[in-house]
Design a protein around this motif. Structure first.
Motif, PDB file in Angstrom:
ATOM      1  N   GLU A 105      29.963  46.023  40.280  1.00  0.00           N
ATOM      2  CA  GLU A 105      29.962  46.410  38.867  1.00  0.00           C
ATOM      3  C   GLU A 105      31.189  47.253  38.523  1.00  0.00           C
ATOM      4  OE1 GLU A 105      26.316  48.259  37.807  1.00  0.00           O
ATOM      5  OE2 GLU A 105      25.081  46.506  38.261  1.00  0.00           O
ATOM      6  N   GLY A 106      31.540  48.174  39.425  1.00  0.00           N
ATOM      7  CA  GLY A 106      32.731  48.985  39.193  1.00  0.00           C
ATOM      8  C   GLY A 106      33.991  48.148  39.192  1.00  0.00           C
ATOM      9  N   ALA A 107      34.042  47.140  40.060  1.00  0.00           N
ATOM     10  CA  ALA A 107      35.196  46.252  40.117  1.00  0.00           C
ATOM     11  C   ALA A 107      35.354  45.481  38.810  1.00  0.00           C
ATOM     12  CB  ALA A 107      35.068  45.296  41.296  1.00  0.00           C
ATOM     13  N   GLU A 108      34.233  45.046  38.219  1.00  0.00           N
ATOM     14  CA  GLU A 108      34.300  44.307  36.953  1.00  0.00           C
ATOM     15  C   GLU A 108      34.834  45.194  35.833  1.00  0.00           C
ATOM     16  OE1 GLU A 108      33.911  41.084  36.424  1.00  0.00           O
ATOM     17  OE2 GLU A 108      33.681  40.917  38.600  1.00  0.00           O
ATOM     18  N   SER A 109      34.407  46.453  35.822  1.00  0.00           N
ATOM     19  CA  SER A 109      34.925  47.381  34.808  1.00  0.00           C
ATOM     20  C   SER A 109      36.423  47.589  34.977  1.00  0.00           C
ATOM     21  CB  SER A 109      34.197  48.732  34.909  1.00  0.00           C
ATOM     22  OG  SER A 109      32.842  48.606  34.530  1.00  0.00           O
ATOM     23  N   LEU A 110      36.854  47.680  36.225  1.00  0.00           N
ATOM     24  CA  LEU A 110      38.270  47.884  36.481  1.00  0.00           C
ATOM     25  C   LEU A 110      39.084  46.657  36.070  1.00  0.00           C
ATOM     26  CD1 LEU A 110      39.202  50.568  37.537  1.00  0.00           C
ATOM     27  CD2 LEU A 110      39.583  49.532  39.781  1.00  0.00           C
ATOM     28  N   LYS A 111      38.531  45.488  36.282  1.00  0.00           N
ATOM     29  CA  LYS A 111      39.230  44.265  35.857  1.00  0.00           C
ATOM     30  C   LYS A 111      39.349  44.203  34.335  1.00  0.00           C
ATOM     31  CE  LYS A 111      37.817  41.484  39.853  1.00  0.00           C
ATOM     32  NZ  LYS A 111      36.991  40.350  40.324  1.00  0.00           N
ATOM     33  N   ARG A 112      38.292  44.647  33.644  1.00  0.00           N
ATOM     34  CA  ARG A 112      38.371  44.671  32.176  1.00  0.00           C
ATOM     35  C   ARG A 112      39.417  45.677  31.712  1.00  0.00           C
ATOM     36  NH1 ARG A 112      32.699  43.888  32.750  1.00  0.00           N
ATOM     37  NH2 ARG A 112      32.298  46.130  32.676  1.00  0.00           N
ATOM     38  N   ALA A 113      39.492  46.828  32.396  1.00  0.00           N
ATOM     39  CA  ALA A 113      40.519  47.812  32.060  1.00  0.00           C
ATOM     40  C   ALA A 113      41.917  47.239  32.298  1.00  0.00           C
ATOM     41  CB  ALA A 113      40.322  49.086  32.890  1.00  0.00           C
ATOM     42  N   ALA A 114      42.079  46.496  33.395  1.00  0.00           N
ATOM     43  CA  ALA A 114      43.374  45.865  33.686  1.00  0.00           C
ATOM     44  C   ALA A 114      43.753  44.882  32.587  1.00  0.00           C
ATOM     45  CB  ALA A 114      43.317  45.154  35.038  1.00  0.00           C
ATOM     46  N   SER A 115      42.774  44.115  32.112  1.00  0.00           N
ATOM     47  CA  SER A 115      43.042  43.156  31.034  1.00  0.00           C
ATOM     48  C   SER A 115      43.448  43.866  29.753  1.00  0.00           C
ATOM     49  CB  SER A 115      41.801  42.292  30.786  1.00  0.00           C
ATOM     50  OG  SER A 115      41.483  41.524  31.933  1.00  0.00           O
ATOM     51  N   LEU A 116      42.843  45.007  29.491  1.00  0.00           N
ATOM     52  CA  LEU A 116      43.191  45.764  28.288  1.00  0.00           C
ATOM     53  C   LEU A 116      44.623  46.307  28.378  1.00  0.00           C
ATOM     54  CD1 LEU A 116      39.797  47.615  27.752  1.00  0.00           C
ATOM     55  CD2 LEU A 116      40.869  46.023  26.142  1.00  0.00           C
ATOM     56  N   TYR A 117      44.995  46.809  29.553  1.00  0.00           N
ATOM     57  CA  TYR A 117      46.362  47.295  29.706  1.00  0.00           C
ATOM     58  C   TYR A 117      47.367  46.148  29.616  1.00  0.00           C
ATOM     59  CZ  TYR A 117      45.049  52.091  30.843  1.00  0.00           C
ATOM     60  OH  TYR A 117      44.584  53.379  30.767  1.00  0.00           O
ATOM     61  N   GLU A 118      46.997  44.984  30.110  1.00  0.00           N
ATOM     62  CA  GLU A 118      47.869  43.814  29.955  1.00  0.00           C
ATOM     63  C   GLU A 118      48.013  43.448  28.481  1.00  0.00           C
ATOM     64  OE1 GLU A 118      46.001  40.875  32.354  1.00  0.00           O
ATOM     65  OE2 GLU A 118      46.980  41.506  34.213  1.00  0.00           O
ATOM     66  N   LYS A 119      46.914  43.571  27.740  1.00  0.00           N
ATOM     67  CA  LYS A 119      46.965  43.306  26.303  1.00  0.00           C
ATOM     68  C   LYS A 119      47.885  44.307  25.614  1.00  0.00           C
ATOM     69  CE  LYS A 119      43.971  43.060  22.209  1.00  0.00           C
ATOM     70  NZ  LYS A 119      42.568  43.198  21.712  1.00  0.00           N
ATOM     71  N   GLU A 120      47.773  45.576  26.003  1.00  0.00           N
ATOM     72  CA  GLU A 120      48.642  46.590  25.415  1.00  0.00           C
ATOM     73  C   GLU A 120      50.100  46.330  25.785  1.00  0.00           C
ATOM     74  OE1 GLU A 120      49.366  51.440  25.334  1.00  0.00           O
ATOM     75  OE2 GLU A 120      47.904  50.570  26.729  1.00  0.00           O
ATOM     76  N   SER A 121      50.327  45.912  27.027  1.00  0.00           N
ATOM     77  CA  SER A 121      51.688  45.610  27.461  1.00  0.00           C
ATOM     78  C   SER A 121      52.293  44.481  26.633  1.00  0.00           C
ATOM     79  CB  SER A 121      51.692  45.232  28.951  1.00  0.00           C
ATOM     80  OG  SER A 121      52.982  44.895  29.388  1.00  0.00           O
ATOM     81  N   GLU A 122      51.500  43.469  26.344  1.00  0.00           N
ATOM     82  CA  GLU A 122      51.974  42.369  25.503  1.00  0.00           C
ATOM     83  C   GLU A 122      52.279  42.852  24.090  1.00  0.00           C
ATOM     84  OE1 GLU A 122      49.032  39.354  25.646  1.00  0.00           O
ATOM     85  OE2 GLU A 122      49.311  38.928  27.784  1.00  0.00           O
ATOM     86  N   LEU A 123      51.412  43.733  23.563  1.00  0.00           N
ATOM     87  CA  LEU A 123      51.637  44.293  22.230  1.00  0.00           C
ATOM     88  C   LEU A 123      52.950  45.066  22.186  1.00  0.00           C
ATOM     89  CD1 LEU A 123      50.657  45.218  19.344  1.00  0.00           C
ATOM     90  CD2 LEU A 123      49.589  47.169  20.529  1.00  0.00           C
ATOM     91  N   LEU A 124      53.160  45.918  23.167  1.00  0.00           N
ATOM     92  CA  LEU A 124      54.369  46.731  23.188  1.00  0.00           C
ATOM     93  C   LEU A 124      55.606  45.880  23.472  1.00  0.00           C
ATOM     94  CD1 LEU A 124      52.977  49.753  25.251  1.00  0.00           C
ATOM     95  CD2 LEU A 124      53.193  49.588  22.764  1.00  0.00           C
ATOM     96  N   GLY A 125      55.482  44.908  24.382  1.00  0.00           N
ATOM     97  CA  GLY A 125      56.625  44.087  24.755  1.00  0.00           C
ATOM     98  C   GLY A 125      57.097  43.163  23.666  1.00  0.00           C
TER      99      GLY A 125
END
Length: 744
Positions: free
Chosen positions: A652-672
């Motif tokens: 369960e913790g791993a799934e939360s971390l993967k969702r957090a990673a996806s959000l940071y990737e989304k932010e990276s795309e927004l900024l980039g």
């Protein structure tokens, strides 16, 4: 330095180091073989040929096989990696600024010096770049490549010529010559099918091919030789087929191509061709016992040759006729060199012994393998085997990669540290360093009370808390010398310590140009000038006099057992969550805001840009695009770090971390996306200036940061959820007064 020039220099260094040692080994092996042949009185050309093959096999075997014992141990003794030197502190106390503790002065405003863009300069001509960057090792590599290529072309032309001979020749499927092949093959006990073809091009018998051998005979030879004489000619070529001499000759040519500079290789090649002919002569005599008729046949063939025989090309794949007169005299004596059973057994034993002793020791191979230890944290690149190289007065650590803007490593502390660690046995990737320090998740904004109210130190990574985190997580222990708070910093007294570290194969972190962190990886003139991998300089090394180094040095002192991978990950995630709600860090002239408060203040200050003084507006313009550039970089690292770390947590913790990673990737795309549109945060990368920083552009910047703030809040929530599932209680940190550092 141009990439291909750097690779050429490295290849030359490898050639000098490896080929020199192997040349000595070949010489020793040849001397041992000659001694064995002399002591055992070996006369058999077959055995002598095999011993020469053994010598030429040494270069290949060195890379593929090891032996329990080696005669070359004295040539390449194991060298223990020197421990990093103790840091020298001058007896007079000079330079003690922070030798015992990391001092944290308030950062001076360095807006005029912080530009991470190289100044305009006249382009350097391509030929001059080559002339100035190719060292002696590169020249050696060039010479080797040219000569090896020339010999390689000889090999290619040999292929082409033999292919031409085979294509233009007429196969002899019927007639006296075709009928001779089966009977001679039977007499020689040869099972390999061989065909005979007539040609008008060749001036003598030629054995062409390895897998599908063809005997090429001149038509004149077929017409004028008697059947008995033709039998001996065909028998000689068939013995070459049985011995696989063309395959051996091809391997010999490859060895000559790589080791063209070594006399032993050419001597062995000459001996092998001579002994191969003698061995074939012995085999024919053993089958037919007619030395006079056989010698007469060879003489007839020699007499019929005329003109240029294209020997240079044909001999690429056809055994050479070496020393014809000597061969005839030997054949007429009618005594093939035959050995006793005892001599055969002794020769085999000697050959096996020499072969094993001539290989690199297995113990050395295992010792080398044991030094390649994997890091306890995920790395993005395999560690390179660091080696201290010397060329005249220049000394440098090989394997330290270059730095530079635009490579996705904008945090110069993490980038320089990764560059330095790559040359050690315990490397860490950029994303790991960013994640373990918490820099990948941090956003910070400085607000001053007077003067230049915004400071570009916000994205820097060499703050004490980040340095402490990376030491704990990786096991590396640093020694810092910091004089940032001094009016006239002087790091020259520590130049001997930097030189000692380079000599020990350990890079040092220091400030280069523009007060950005760089990697010291070499020196010249006995340590008077240091070579740095610097963000502004690019591919070429930055050369700084010892008096210009500083005002901060970070020595890689030692490596101990690092923190457990999961503990290090949890600590990094806890830091990320705490920094999001962290209280402002107060200083004498202003404050550092973190996380949610930093983004809110950033957006708020952009909205007030029209109502401030021109110099303050210029200050805000620079700091805003500079911080944004760094923010886009660190969020890429956050996504990578979290994806890699998810496997260390429960499901369960791993799934939360993967969702957090996806959000940071989304932010990276927004900024980039800004870097493609060039409609906001208009730094020098966009080709625009503060004159283009209009109200619509600032509004766009506020919108982007507000959207990023929402995404980060969601990502932090997922990180906190993962920590909760792992039983971790996140506690906000205690504010630190005056916490600051210099550089990026």
């Amino acid at each position: 330095m141009l990439p291909f020039i750097e690779n050429l220099n490295r290849f030359g260094q490898w050639l000098v180091a490896r080929m020199w040692q192997m040349s000595i080994e070949l010489t020793i092996l040849a001397a041992v073989v000659l001694l064995v042949i002399y002591l055992l009185r070996i006369k058999s050309p077959t055995i002598r040929h095999a011993f020469c093959c053994l010598i030429l096999a040494k270069p290949v075997a060195t890379f593929l096989i090891t032996s329990p014992v080696s005669i070359y141990g004295l040539l390449s003794p194991a060298v223990d990696r020197a421990a990093p030197p103790a840091i020298l502190v001058p007896a007079d106390g000079a330079g003690r600024g922070a030798s015992q503790a990391y001092r944290r002065p308030m950062m001076p405003y360095d807006y005029p010096k912080r530009m991470p863009v190289s100044p305009e300069s006249a382009p350097v001509p391509f030929w001059r770049q080559i002339h100035e960057t190719v060292d002696r090792s590169g020249i050696v590599a060039c010479i080797w490549l040219v000569l090896a290529l020339a010999l390689g072309l000889r090999l290619v032309f040999g292929f082409a010529y033999v292919a031409f001979l085979r294509q233009t020749a007429a196969p002899q499927r019927d007639g006296p010559v075709a009928e001779l092949v089966p009977s001679v093959s039977s007499a020689l006990r040869l099972r390999t099918p061989v065909t005979v073809a007539a040609t008008d091009v060749a001036h003598g018998p030629v054995l062409a091919g390895i897998m599908r051998p063809v005997i090429l005979l001149p038509r004149r030879l077929i017409a004028e030789l008697t059947p008995q004489q033709m039998r001996y000619v065909i028998a000689h070529e068939l013995v070459h087929v049985r011995r696989r001499d063309n395959l051996v000759l091809l391997i010999q040519r490859l060895a000559e191509m790589c080791f063209f500079f070594h006399p032993v290789v050419w001597l062995c090649g000459w001996i092998m061709r001579r002994e191969a002919e003698a061995a074939c002569d012995d085999a024919v005599l053993a089958a037919y016992a007619a030395p006079a008729e056989y010698a007469d046949s060879l003489t007839r063939v020699a007499e019929m040759k005329c003109g240029f025989t294209r020997r240079l090309l044909v001999n690429t794949f056809a055994a050479a006729e070496s020393n014809f007169a000597r061969r005839v005299r030997r054949i007429l004596r009618g005594r093939a060199a035959r050995g006793t059973i005892w001599l055969s057994v002794a020769s085999v034993v000697a050959m096996v012994g020499v072969a094993l002793l001539g290989l690199p020791a297995a113990s050395e191979s295992k010792k080398t393998d044991s030094t390649k230890k994997d890091s306890d944290m995920t790395t993005k690149s395999e560690p390179e085997n660091a080696a201290v190289k010397r060329d005249g007065d220049k000394v440098w650590i090989d394997g330290v990669p270059t730095l530079g803007w635009g490579k996705g490593k904008e945090c110069t502390f993490a980038g320089a540290l990764e560059s330095a660690l790559t040359a050690t046995e315990h490397p860490y990737g950029y994303a790991d360093i960013m994640g373990l320090t918490g820099l990948a998740f941090r956003v910070r904004w400085y607000r001053g009370r007077t003067g230049q109210r915004w400071c570009p130190s916000s994205p820097v990574g060499e703050f004490p808390e980040e340095i402490s985190a990376i030491q704990n997580a990786t096991g590396w222990r640093f020694h810092l010398e910091n004089q940032l708070g001094q009016t006239t910093p002087n790091m020259e007294p520590f130049a001997p310590a930097i030189k000692d570290a380079i000599d020990a194969g350990t890079p040092v972190l220091a400030y280069g140009t523009k007060l950005n962190m760089a990697t010291v990886y070499g020196y010249e003139a006995g340590g008077q000038t240091f070579l740095l991998r610097d963000y502004v300089q690019g591919e070429s090394p930055l050369r700084l006099h010892r008096s210009k180094i500083g005002p901060m040095l970070i020595f890689l002192r030692e490596h101990v057992s690092p923190m457990d991978r999961r503990e290090a990950l949890v600590e990094a995630l806890s830091t990320a969550a705490r920094n999001w709600r962290r209280e402002a860090v107060q200083s004498e002239k202003g404050e550092y805001l973190y996380g949610d408060a930093a983004l809110a203040a950033w957006v708020d200050d952009l909205g007030k840009a029209d109502g401030i003084k021109q110099d303050e507006r210029e200050n805000l313009f620079f700091v805003s695009w500079w911080n944004y550039n760094c923010l886009a970089d660190v969020r890429r690292a956050a996504g990578v770090f979290l994806k890699d770390g998810a496997a260390l947590l429960q499901e369960e913790g791993a799934e939360s971390l993967k969702r957090a990673a996806s959000l940071y990737e989304k932010e990276s795309e927004l900024l980039g996306a800004v870097f493609g549109r060039k409609d906001a945060f208009l730094g020098p990368w966009s080709g625009k200036t503060i004159q283009d920083w209009s109200a619509p552009a600032r509004k766009r910047e506020q919108e982007i940061l507000s959207e990023a703030r929402k995404i980060e809040a969601a990502a932090i929530a997922e990180i906190e959820k993962a920590l909760t599932l792992e039983g971790i209680d996140v506690v906000a940190p205690t504010p630190v007064q005056g916490s600051s550092a210099h550089g990026n």
